[in-house]
Design an enzyme around this catalytic site. Structure first.
Site, PDB file in Angstrom:
ATOM      1  N   ASP A   1       0.830  -1.203   0.000  1.00  0.00           N
ATOM      2  CA  ASP A   1       0.000   0.000   0.000  1.00  0.00           C
ATOM      3  C   ASP A   1       0.864   1.252   0.000  1.00  0.00           C
ATOM      4  O   ASP A   1       1.473   1.592   1.014  1.00  0.00           O
ATOM      5  CB  ASP A   1      -0.903  -0.035   1.236  1.00  0.00           C
TER       6      ASP A   1
ATOM      7  N   ASP B   1      -2.024   5.742  -5.291  1.00  0.00           N
ATOM      8  CA  ASP B   1      -2.218   4.828  -4.160  1.00  0.00           C
ATOM      9  C   ASP B   1      -2.552   3.424  -4.637  1.00  0.00           C
ATOM     10  O   ASP B   1      -3.657   3.159  -5.109  1.00  0.00           O
ATOM     11  CB  ASP B   1      -3.334   5.362  -3.260  1.00  0.00           C
TER      12      ASP B   1
END
Length: 443
Positions: A139, A327
């Site tokens: 992430d 992201d």
């Protein structure tokens, strides 16, 4: 004929000429200047590639993906104009994901698998902590590493692989340290912190801070495909107290010839993450460099312009934020309402529906391409076929299937989030130098 900015073409290649976009004083017209190619990035030897494989047993859940994205960034849905739309019956959904196989043995080249789940909601990777194996999410939108562990309740641990500090020869407590990740809808993980060896397919950090939650929210418990998270954002986002800790990427960078992470996350096809080098066979054309503003801890780039479909005019954002976060931990694209409204204005019978949580449309609708600026100089093209994220319900009047869009509103928040919908369209390199992103079309 007016020159045009450099745009990723229909095959996601880069056009041969590179241009800057600049606003002429006093005019709402875009002029162009020639710009040389970025300095080539050195190809490296010390690198690790993490191959991903496709998970065939997924459950599409567009509204769930949007809710998760809102929760992650603390976005409260407000200011969105929802239609009543009584002619809509949502599909029921099972939020409990199919458990992902834990077949995680790396081969002798250091290549491991990465498995997308729930319509590519998450790209999961085999990770070893203290010699114990897990499946975790990589992430770039956060900076904590944490894992399901023996301190959690039996109910919380059910269905997950569990880290046991007592079985690790390298584990040590980080004295008096705690971590606390909290999301907008009260999703959370918090607890104590230890130090241990973390390995992702041969990318190894020997003294990595690892959160060992004593409690996690139900959303993490139900997500039985994932045993935790590897945060690859900047250290400013790390939540460990009383002293922030370095992210896995920051620590790993010292062991790499180049401090880079390349993400090739293609739709419906094998893709990969690669630490330490950039494989020229994974992209077409030249890599171009986009400056990153990491003051908030994110991989944040300037993004102030857009256009939709065959519209010849580039639009400059007049309301909302003029930047976006890259992201890998978010599925959808969350953009300013000005952009999302302009996009769905060009989709027949599209509407924002409360019961669905966002924009839906007939699944057989023709979807236009979306172009968003990255930095001052380039437009990235997201093909229309990537904008049909999942089936979401039926029209009770016509019986036709309705689908959920891959681009949705950021609900007027101070963040635009470019998630996996964008990564499926372009090859992206995260570079700690600068810092910067390097982008190109997928090969």
């Amino acid at each position: 004929m007016q020159n045009r900015p450099r745009v990723f073409d229909s095959a996601m290649n880069l056009s041969p000429n590179m241009h800057f976009l600049s606003l002429m004083p006093g005019l709402l017209l875009l002029s162009l200047q020639v710009h040389t190619s970025p300095t080539p990035l050195k190809k490296t030897i010390r690198s690790v590639r993490i191959e991903r494989i496709r998970q065939p047993n997924y459950v599409p859940d567009g509204p769930g993906a949007l809710k998760k994205a809102y929760a992650k960034f603390g976005i409260i849905p407000s200011g969105i104009s929802f239609d009543s739309f009584e002619d809509f019956t949502p599909f029921s959904s099972d939020n409990v994901r199919n458990t992902v196989s834990k077949a995680m043995q790396a081969n002798e080249t250091g290549i491991v698998t990465n498995t997308p789940t729930n319509n590519d909601v998450e790209y999961l990777s085999p990770v070893t902590i203290g010699g114990q194996k897990f499946v975790m999410n990589l992430d770039t939108g956060s900076s904590d590493t944490w894992v399901f562990n023996t301190q959690l309740s039996e109910d919380a641990k059910r269905g997950h692989s569990i880290f046991d500090p007592a079985k690790s020869k390298a584990f040590s407590d980080l004295e008096d340290a705690t971590f606390n990740i909290t999301y907008g809808d009260a999703s959370f993980a918090f607890g104590r912190v230890g130090i241990d060896t973390v390995d992702i397919g041969g990318a190894t950090v020997q003294k990595q801070a690892v959160g060992l939650p004593t409690d996690v929210s139900g959303s993490f418990i139900l997500d039985q495909a994932s045993d935790g998270l590897i945060g690859l954002g900047f250290d400013e986002l790390n939540t460990v107290e009383p002293q922030q800790q370095k992210s896995f990427f920051t620590n790993l960078a010292a062991n790499l010839d180049e401090p880079v992470l390349a993400a090739q996350l293609k739709k419906g096809a094998p893709g990969s993450y690669e630490f330490g080098s950039i494989d020229e066979t994974k992209f077409k054309g030249d890599l171009v460099t986009i400056p990153v503003n990491n003051s908030r801890g994110f991989w944040e780039v300037k993004s102030t312009m857009f256009k939709v479909g065959k519209d010849e005019q580039l639009h400059r954002i007049t309301k909302g934020v003029g930047s976006a976060i890259a992201d890998t931990g978010t599925t959808l694209m969350l953009v300013n309402e000005e952009i999302v409204n302009s996009y769905y204005d060009q989709v027949d019978n599209a509407r924002s529906v409360y019961a669905a949580g966002g924009f839906i449309f007939p699944c057989n609708a023709t979807l236009p391409d979306l172009y968003v600026s990255l930095g001052d100089t380039h437009l990235a093209r997201i093909p229309g076929d990537l904008m049909n994220f999942s089936k979401v319900g039926l029209s009770t009047e016509t019986g036709e299937e309705l689908c959920f869009g891959g681009v949705q509103s950021n609900s007027g928040s101070g963040l635009q989030v470019f998630g996996d919908v964008l990564f499926k369209a372009i090859f992206v390199v995260f570079d700690l130098r600068g810092p910067s992103l390097h982008v190109a079309g997928h090969a």
